[in-house]
Design a protein around this motif. Structure first.
Motif, mmCIF file in Angstrom:
data_model
loop_
_atom_site.group_PDB
_atom_site.id
_atom_site.type_symbol
_atom_site.label_atom_id
_atom_site.label_comp_id
_atom_site.label_asym_id
_atom_site.label_seq_id
_atom_site.Cartn_x
_atom_site.Cartn_y
_atom_site.Cartn_z
ATOM 1 N N TYR A 14 -56.480 19.141 53.266
ATOM 2 C CA TYR A 14 -57.051 19.407 51.944
ATOM 3 C C TYR A 14 -56.385 18.502 50.911
ATOM 4 O O TYR A 14 -55.200 18.165 51.024
ATOM 5 C CB TYR A 14 -56.847 20.870 51.550
ATOM 6 N N ASP A 18 -57.936 20.189 45.724
ATOM 7 C CA ASP A 18 -58.288 21.487 46.309
ATOM 8 C C ASP A 18 -57.290 22.563 45.896
ATOM 9 O O ASP A 18 -57.650 23.735 45.699
ATOM 10 C CB ASP A 18 -58.334 21.380 47.830
ATOM 11 N N ASP A 22 -59.142 23.553 42.274
ATOM 12 C CA ASP A 22 -59.896 24.652 42.898
ATOM 13 C C ASP A 22 -59.029 25.859 43.218
ATOM 14 O O ASP A 22 -59.539 26.883 43.698
ATOM 15 C CB ASP A 22 -60.567 24.142 44.176
#
Length: 665
Positions: A14, A18, A22
């Protein structure tokens, strides 16, 4: 997540975004079985305002499992936790390397304990070696070649091709056709060639051998016996290049050494067979077994030494279990080797008893306690003390313990349920006894006379044939030396009783000085790491694996040794450093110059310090070699496999020694 480096993508798959934009929780990637233990450990350490170190598994974006280590610390503002700062390291490569090392050691242990090695059976041994090493080294072809009688060609003994799982032979390579290759085989130890087209030593194979076989990379290790090259083991790749790791070369060299030992065993067997035909069969057999046991000790030093080093590394429970299996199997093999040596000494009349005041009850209790900790059956071992026996007797406590442990271990082997009872006491004023009674499968009374015969294993005790068939004969010989008697009684399905009767020699209760108790406690029972930073140590050992083992054990003792591969190098290092060493660990059997010669030459140097200690480190376990070491100027005698406890005791004693030159027995 406030901040994270780009390395997170290599570890998890990732991106930084991320986790930052996120808000992907790192906890989501932790293996479900590891999430709660990690949380508990972190909370505990944070409550103490302490740093934390945890190991756990993560599942990356591709679904792969990685072992990681995380170190972290809390950041506090007015006593309140505000941030966590730390880093995560990928342990997967280290875990894989540890697993590879264990696979190598398991193969070495399997081959070292193979009956084919002891019996000198070359073809079945090499077929097993080839099949297993093709997997552990991940190669396509494994072959064994030995020089012919004229020494001008090598003959193929066995070729294993992994793709077809087939074995073949009956090929010869002449030195006249491959002069550069033969020169390299005779002069060097190992040829790690990643591309045969680019190496001068193997370009001779390009016209015929390479196109016919498809071989593109080679790892060839010379087989040496008594300083002479007798053959070569080849590990080959087909169709692509291969860069050989140091671990690959070391493992291949160890397998070549095992092959050399098998050939030595084969020659010993052939020679000793002629002696058996011409002389007494029993004497020749004991000499042969002593030789074989010596040959096995060298690889066992590598096997058990590596096991001891691995115990000091981070291990998962599964790895710990695998390592315990290797250690226990190695211990069984070492017990068999020691049985062979003891039988050889007994048969040659060289075993002598050393008597001392012995606390009988303590001896019996300690043996039973030890066996209760190590056996895995639901069998109760009961100790019964009869009346009339003095607390202390004059006898050889080591040999008595050997007999007792052998009898109880034998009873455990053939008992699946019930109990084992050990009784001891006085018969009269001149004799005492002890007995071992089990509720096992029993023995046909007709076969009882065979119990104490060497190499006999009674068929009526089932299909259990583990061991040498020497345990009970050794017990009988030791009891005979003690001027006692041993006999057995049994019935099929009802158990067996072995009764030992010995002369009674009462002894006064020994007194142990307080300082001796302290020494014993420090040297034998302490688990603390020994630290000897002021000792300068030189290790002379020709076997690469054994050098690695000794270096690792010394490192655990806080010592960084100098290393060399033969006696001449040891002498040159000693001269170059003007004799600054406190201790030299000297192998006895080495090429170029052996350890005995090197020790003599070092002792003759004018600047050799009077406090210099030289310790023999050898697979020879017989008394004549010990005497030879002392005559060569060595002070100590350590036998392989070398244990960490023995090394620590040596270093502790070395630190206590006055600056003197007298040898220490």
């Amino acid at each position: 997540m406030i901040e994270v480096t780009d390395g997170i993508k290599n570890l998890t798959g990732y991106s930084v975004a991320d986790f930052i934009q996120d808000q992907l929780p790192l906890n989501n990637l932790i293996h479900p079985d590891d999430q709660q233990p990690c949380w508990n450990e972190i909370q505990t350490k944070l409550s103490q305002k302490a740093e934390y170190d945890i190991e756990y598994r993560i599942i990356n974006k591709s679904g792969e499992t990685h072992y990681v280590w995380e170190h972290g610390v809390g950041v506090y503002d007015n006593g309140q936790l505000t941030e966590l700062v730390g880093f995560i390291s990928d342990l997967t490569p280290k875990t894989k390397q540890l697993e590879k090392t264990k696979q190598h050691q398991q193969l070495l242990l399997s081959l070292a304990s193979s009956k084919h090695l002891a019996l000198g059976e070359l073809i079945p041994f090499n077929q097993l070696l080839a099949e297993q090493s093709a997997l552990t080294l991940n190669v396509d072809r494994v072959s064994l070649w030995l020089f012919n009688q004229q020494q001008d060609a090598i003959d193929l003994i066995n070729l294993y091709e992994k793709s077809s799982r087939s074995h073949s032979s009956n090929i010869s390579l002449a030195e006249a056709d491959y002069p550069e290759y033969f020169k390299a085989v005779r002069v060097g130890r190992a040829m790690d060639i990643s591309d045969i087209t680019e190496d001068q030593r193997t370009q001779e194979f390009i016209p015929a051998y390479a196109p016919k076989t498809g071989v593109t990379a080679m790892l060839d290790v010379s087989i040496r016996l008594a300083g002479e090259v007798i053959g070569v083991i080849c590990y080959e790749m087909v169709g692509h290049a291969r860069r050989w790791a140091i671990e690959d070369i070391a493992h291949a060299s160890e397998l070549a050494d095992l092959t050399a030992q098998l050939i030595a065993n084969k020659k010993h067997i052939e020679v000793e067979s002629k002696i058996i035909e011409a002389n007494a069969a029993s004497k020749a057999k004991s000499q042969l077994l002593a030789t074989i046991s010596h040959e096995i000790r060298t690889p066992m030093n590598g096997v058990l030494g590596m096991v001891e080093l691995l115990y000091a590394t981070p291990l998962t429970p599964q790895q710990q279990s695998y390592l315990d299996t290797i250690r226990d199997s190695g211990g069984l093999l070492l017990t068999i080797i020691n049985d062979v040596l003891d039988y050889s000494k007994l048969n040659a009349g060289k075993l002598q008893l050393i008597t001392s005041p012995t606390a009988i009850h303590e001896l019996f209790s300690s043996v039973i306690w030890l066996l209760q900790q190590t056996h895995h059956k639901k069998i109760e071992i009961i100790l019964k003390k009869e009346q009339g026996l003095p607390e202390h007797l004059m006898l050889d406590n080591h040999r008595l313990k050997q007999v007792l442990m052998n009898l109880i271990a034998n009873a455990l082997k053939f008992t699946e349920q019930g109990s084992i009872t050990v009784s001891y006491g006085a018969l009269d004023q001149q004799q005492w006894f002890f007995s071992v009674t089990d509720t096992g499968i029993g023995i046909d009374p007709k076969t009882i006379p065979l119990l104490f015969e060497p190499f006999e294993q009674t068929l009526s005790r089932g299909n259990i044939t583990e061991g040498t068939g020497l345990g009970l004969p050794i017990c009988k010989n030791i009891v005979d030396l003690m001027q006692g008697s041993i006999k057995a009684s049994s019935a099929l399905g009802k158990g067996t009783k072995v009764l030992v009767t010995l002369p009674m020699h009462p002894a006064p209760q020994p007194s142990i000085p307080a300082d001796n108790k302290g020494i014993l406690s420090t040297s034998l029972h302490s688990n603390q790491q020994h630290n000897a930073p002021l000792l300068n140590v030189l290790v002379a050992e020709d076997n690469p694996t054994n050098r690695l083992v000794i270096q690792g054990l010394l490192t655990q003792c806080g010592i960084s040794p100098d290393l060399c591969a033969n006696g001449l190098e040891a002498l040159e290092k000693f001269q170059h450093n003007k004799g600054r060493y406190d201790l030299i660990l000297m192998d006895c059997d080495m090429p170029v110059m052996d350890g005995f010669t090197a020790s003599r030459k070092i002792r003759q140097l004018s600047y050799a310090s009077s406090h210099l200690q030289i310790a023999a480190l050898t697979a020879h376990a017989l008394s004549e070699f010990r005497q030879q070491a002392y005559e060569a100027g060595m002070n100590h005698y350590l036998t392989k496999p070398l244990k960490l406890s023995d090394l620590k005791n040596l270093l502790l004693n070395l630190e206590r020694l006055p600056k003197a030159t007298s040898p220490i027995a």
